[in-house]
Design a protein around this motif. Structure first.
Motif, PDB file in Angstrom:
ATOM      1  N   ASN A  52      -3.348  11.924 -13.864  1.00 39.27           N
ATOM      2  CA  ASN A  52      -2.360  12.878 -13.347  1.00 39.27           C
ATOM      3  C   ASN A  52      -1.586  12.339 -12.156  1.00 39.27           C
ATOM      4  O   ASN A  52      -0.485  12.766 -11.884  1.00 39.27           O
ATOM      5  N   PHE A  53      -2.179  11.414 -11.419  1.00 35.01           N
ATOM      6  CA  PHE A  53      -1.554  10.957 -10.176  1.00 35.01           C
ATOM      7  C   PHE A  53      -0.941   9.571 -10.305  1.00 35.01           C
ATOM      8  O   PHE A  53      -0.719   8.901  -9.323  1.00 35.01           O
ATOM      9  N   SER A  99     -10.922   4.235  -3.611  1.00 33.36           N
ATOM     10  CA  SER A  99     -10.290   2.924  -3.476  1.00 33.36           C
ATOM     11  C   SER A  99      -8.886   3.043  -2.867  1.00 33.36           C
ATOM     12  O   SER A  99      -8.300   4.136  -2.806  1.00 33.36           O
ATOM     13  N   GLU A 100      -8.362   1.898  -2.464  1.00 33.64           N
ATOM     14  CA  GLU A 100      -7.001   1.853  -1.928  1.00 33.64           C
ATOM     15  C   GLU A 100      -5.994   2.305  -2.986  1.00 33.64           C
ATOM     16  O   GLU A 100      -5.015   2.977  -2.683  1.00 33.64           O
ATOM     17  N   GLU A 101      -6.277   1.940  -4.227  1.00 35.87           N
ATOM     18  CA  GLU A 101      -5.412   2.343  -5.329  1.00 35.87           C
ATOM     19  C   GLU A 101      -5.371   3.857  -5.469  1.00 35.87           C
ATOM     20  O   GLU A 101      -4.303   4.454  -5.679  1.00 35.87           O
ATOM     21  N   ASN A 104      -3.271   5.290  -2.716  1.00 34.13           N
ATOM     22  CA  ASN A 104      -1.852   5.080  -3.025  1.00 34.13           C
ATOM     23  C   ASN A 104      -1.353   6.072  -4.065  1.00 34.13           C
ATOM     24  O   ASN A 104      -0.232   6.600  -3.962  1.00 34.13           O
ATOM     25  N   GLU A 105      -2.225   6.347  -5.072  1.00 42.03           N
ATOM     26  CA  GLU A 105      -1.841   7.278  -6.122  1.00 42.03           C
ATOM     27  C   GLU A 105      -1.706   8.699  -5.590  1.00 42.03           C
ATOM     28  O   GLU A 105      -0.793   9.438  -5.974  1.00 42.03           O
ATOM     29  N   LEU A 106      -2.585   9.072  -4.679  1.00 42.58           N
ATOM     30  CA  LEU A 106      -2.502  10.408  -4.099  1.00 42.58           C
ATOM     31  C   LEU A 106      -1.234  10.545  -3.258  1.00 42.58           C
ATOM     32  O   LEU A 106      -0.528  11.554  -3.340  1.00 42.58           O
ATOM     33  N   PHE A 107      -0.928   9.515  -2.462  1.00 43.80           N
ATOM     34  CA  PHE A 107       0.293   9.570  -1.656  1.00 43.80           C
ATOM     35  C   PHE A 107       1.532   9.644  -2.561  1.00 43.80           C
ATOM     36  O   PHE A 107       2.470  10.405  -2.305  1.00 43.80           O
ATOM     37  N   LEU A 408      -0.059   4.969   5.223  1.00 42.26           N
ATOM     38  CA  LEU A 408       0.756   4.716   4.035  1.00 42.26           C
ATOM     39  C   LEU A 408       2.105   5.420   4.139  1.00 42.26           C
ATOM     40  O   LEU A 408       3.160   4.860   3.829  1.00 42.26           O
ATOM     41  N   LYS A 409       2.045   6.670   4.576  1.00 43.23           N
ATOM     42  CA  LYS A 409       3.264   7.478   4.717  1.00 43.23           C
ATOM     43  C   LYS A 409       4.228   6.827   5.714  1.00 43.23           C
ATOM     44  O   LYS A 409       5.432   6.655   5.426  1.00 43.23           O
ATOM     45  N   ASN A 410       3.720   6.449   6.889  1.00 48.61           N
ATOM     46  CA  ASN A 410       4.579   5.851   7.923  1.00 48.61           C
ATOM     47  C   ASN A 410       5.197   4.545   7.447  1.00 48.61           C
ATOM     48  O   ASN A 410       6.393   4.296   7.655  1.00 48.61           O
ATOM     49  N   ASN A 411       4.395   3.709   6.806  1.00 50.90           N
ATOM     50  CA  ASN A 411       4.904   2.429   6.312  1.00 50.90           C
ATOM     51  C   ASN A 411       5.985   2.636   5.245  1.00 50.90           C
ATOM     52  O   ASN A 411       7.008   1.958   5.232  1.00 50.90           O
ATOM     53  N   PHE A 412       5.716   3.598   4.368  1.00 49.67           N
ATOM     54  CA  PHE A 412       6.662   3.870   3.286  1.00 49.67           C
ATOM     55  C   PHE A 412       8.008   4.332   3.835  1.00 49.67           C
ATOM     56  O   PHE A 412       9.063   3.817   3.466  1.00 49.67           O
ATOM     57  N   PHE A 413       7.986   5.301   4.742  1.00 48.47           N
ATOM     58  CA  PHE A 413       9.249   5.835   5.257  1.00 48.47           C
ATOM     59  C   PHE A 413       9.921   4.889   6.241  1.00 48.47           C
ATOM     60  O   PHE A 413      11.151   4.869   6.348  1.00 48.47           O
ATOM     61  N   ASP A 414       9.138   4.082   6.957  1.00 45.95           N
ATOM     62  CA  ASP A 414       9.739   3.059   7.815  1.00 45.95           C
ATOM     63  C   ASP A 414      10.507   2.048   6.963  1.00 45.95           C
ATOM     64  O   ASP A 414      11.600   1.601   7.340  1.00 45.95           O
ATOM     65  N   ASN A 415       9.931   1.710   5.822  1.00 47.30           N
ATOM     66  CA  ASN A 415      10.594   0.769   4.923  1.00 47.30           C
ATOM     67  C   ASN A 415      11.862   1.387   4.335  1.00 47.30           C
ATOM     68  O   ASN A 415      12.895   0.716   4.199  1.00 47.30           O
ATOM     69  N   GLN A 416      11.794   2.680   4.006  1.00 48.59           N
ATOM     70  CA  GLN A 416      12.987   3.379   3.521  1.00 48.59           C
ATOM     71  C   GLN A 416      14.094   3.349   4.569  1.00 48.59           C
ATOM     72  O   GLN A 416      15.256   3.091   4.270  1.00 48.59           O
TER      73      GLN A 416
END
Length: 458
Positions: A52-53, A99-101, A104-107, A408-416
């Motif tokens: 699902n994720f 796991s890290e995976e 990542n899937e939840l985020f 994960l959230k901060n890295n993702f949006f910083d990259n955006q």
């Protein structure tokens, strides 16, 4: 005890033992089944989680734009929304050793819930088409450096000191020349030759005065300070060496052959030749020379008798004659030279203004789109942050998992944000490059038209 009884007791014991063993086996099997079921349930949860994720996070601007808008992709949605709370509550708790995976899937799943709609910033980029104003074709001649040259030959004999209204003829002529020279296109060259400005009108000064023909402002682009100094350097004085001045003007313009240049000569005089020269022959020589100028003779408040010679000079030079009675008429005669050039100068100014307006509007739109982009970016970041706090409060994730997910959230949006900043700079640079290109295009058209138009017969 008989053998038959002994055999019966043994059989009963065996049955009891077998029964006990059977119960134990059943119990063991049930326990094992229960354990297997529990493990199966965990596996199912994990499979559900993975199934699902399994969402791909966008990694480029294009992917962000194309990524589907989430079911809660609206700034009006609050974390307290009942439907949202229901969706979050249905997320299976993560194992402590997820796991890290899985993180990542939840985020990625949370991002998919709140993704907003983004406008493509590239849609703001459009090109401005320069209006070429019915540009004539470039002549079928070799490309050569052309110039537009205007020489003014001004009578400075004593009679120019006579008054017209509240000013002398010379004062009025100087004012008109100054205004005319300043109005010429910047590509034009102008020169000023005066004659009769030395000596006096007395017979004793005739030789000196008749020899006085001086180029006081050599052919060059207009410079206000230099022109004012030149105009202030002489006053009405002596005789009228008109013929000699026409010969000198031919020498002044000799380097600028008529086949490659546009040469115009203005003669402003309030009297006829008084130094014994032949101005008609000089005018004809000027016409036949390789200079090939357009000659305009302006009589300054002449009587009918004196006009005749100046009319003959204009005819011999292949030019025009006009008698003016005041400064306005004199100014109008000068202005005829630059009228067509002014029309194209107006076009140049208008087109340049349009290009500037296009650049400003497009720049504003780019900033507006990216401002909206950043606002949405911040909202997504905040709502996902609230969702993570909610998941932690409901023990769906651990504290450590919440911290990891926030990273994960901060890295993702910083990259955006970084990619958006890069695109913004690219679009602003493109807008500025187009602005410079269009300005250059306008300048090239103007120069071509200027060169063609100033070679037309006035």
């Amino acid at each position: 005890m008989s053998n038959s009884l002994r055999k019966l007791l043994v059989l009963m014991c065996l049955i009891t033992i077998l029964s006990a063993c059977s119960d134990k086996n059943e119990s063991d099997n049930q326990e094992q089944n229960n354990m297997n079921t529990e493990e199966s349930n965990v596996d199912n949860v994990n499979k559900d989680f993975s199934g699902n994720f399994q969402y791909e996070l966008p990694t480029t601007i294009e992917e962000i734009i194309k990524y589907p808008v989430g079911p809660f992709g609206s700034k009006d949605v609050s974390i307290e929304d009942e439907e949202l709370q229901k969706v979050l509550s249905e997320i299976p708790p993560l194992r402590e050793d997820a796991s890290e995976e899985e993180l990542n899937e939840l985020f990625a799943y949370l991002y998919s819930l709140f993704k907003l709609e983004y406008q493509d910033p590239r849609s703001m980029i459009s090109s401005y088409a320069v209006n070429e104003k019915d540009s004539p074709e470039t002549p079928n001649t070799k490309e050569q450096k052309r110039s537009f040259n205007v020489e003014i030959i001004l009578d400075s004999s004593g009679s120019m000191g006579n008054y017209m209204g509240g000013k002398t003829r010379m004062e009025l002529a100087k004012e008109s020349i100054q205004q005319f020279a300043s109005s010429l296109p910047e590509e034009a060259n102008v020169s000023l030759r005066v004659y009769g400005h030395k000596g006096t009108g007395k017979e004793s000064d005739k030789v000196m005065s008749c020899a006085s023909s001086e180029l006081i402002y050599p052919l060059q682009p207009y410079n206000k300070e230099t022109m004012v100094q030149a105009l202030n350097s002489f006053q009405p004085a002596g005789w009228t060496p008109l013929a000699a001045s026409l010969i000198k003007a031919q020498e002044d313009l000799a380097p600028f052959k008529g086949e490659n240049n546009r040469n115009i000569v203005y003669v402003v005089s309030d009297g006829i030749e008084t130094c014994g020269g032949d101005p008609i022959a000089a005018a004809n020589s000027l016409k036949e020379s390789g200079v090939a100028p357009i000659v305009h003779v302006i009589g300054f408040d002449l009587n009918e008798k004196d006009q005749k010679q100046l009319q003959e000079i204009a005819k011999a030079a292949g030019g025009t004659y006009t008698n003016v009675k005041n400064q306005n008429q004199l100014q109008n005669e000068f202005n005829k030279t630059v009228q067509d050039s002014f029309e194209w100068l107006t076009w140049k100014v208008q087109e340049t203004d349009m290009v500037i307006t296009h650049k400003v509007n497009q720049t504003d739109e780019i900033y507006s789109v990216f401002s909206d982009w950043y606002d949405k970016n911040v909202y997504e970041k905040l709502i996902i942050n609230s969702a993570l706090v909610n998941l932690r409060a409901n023990n769906i994730i651990t504290e450590n998992q919440k911290l990891e997910l926030m990273k994960l959230k901060n890295n993702f949006f910083d990259n955006q944000q970084k990619k958006a900043d890069e695109l913004k700079k690219e679009l602003l640079d493109t807008t500025m490059e187009e602005y410079q290109d269009k300005k250059n295009q306008i300048e090239e058209i103007y120069k071509k038209i200027f060169q063609i138009n100033v070679y037309k017969t006035i």
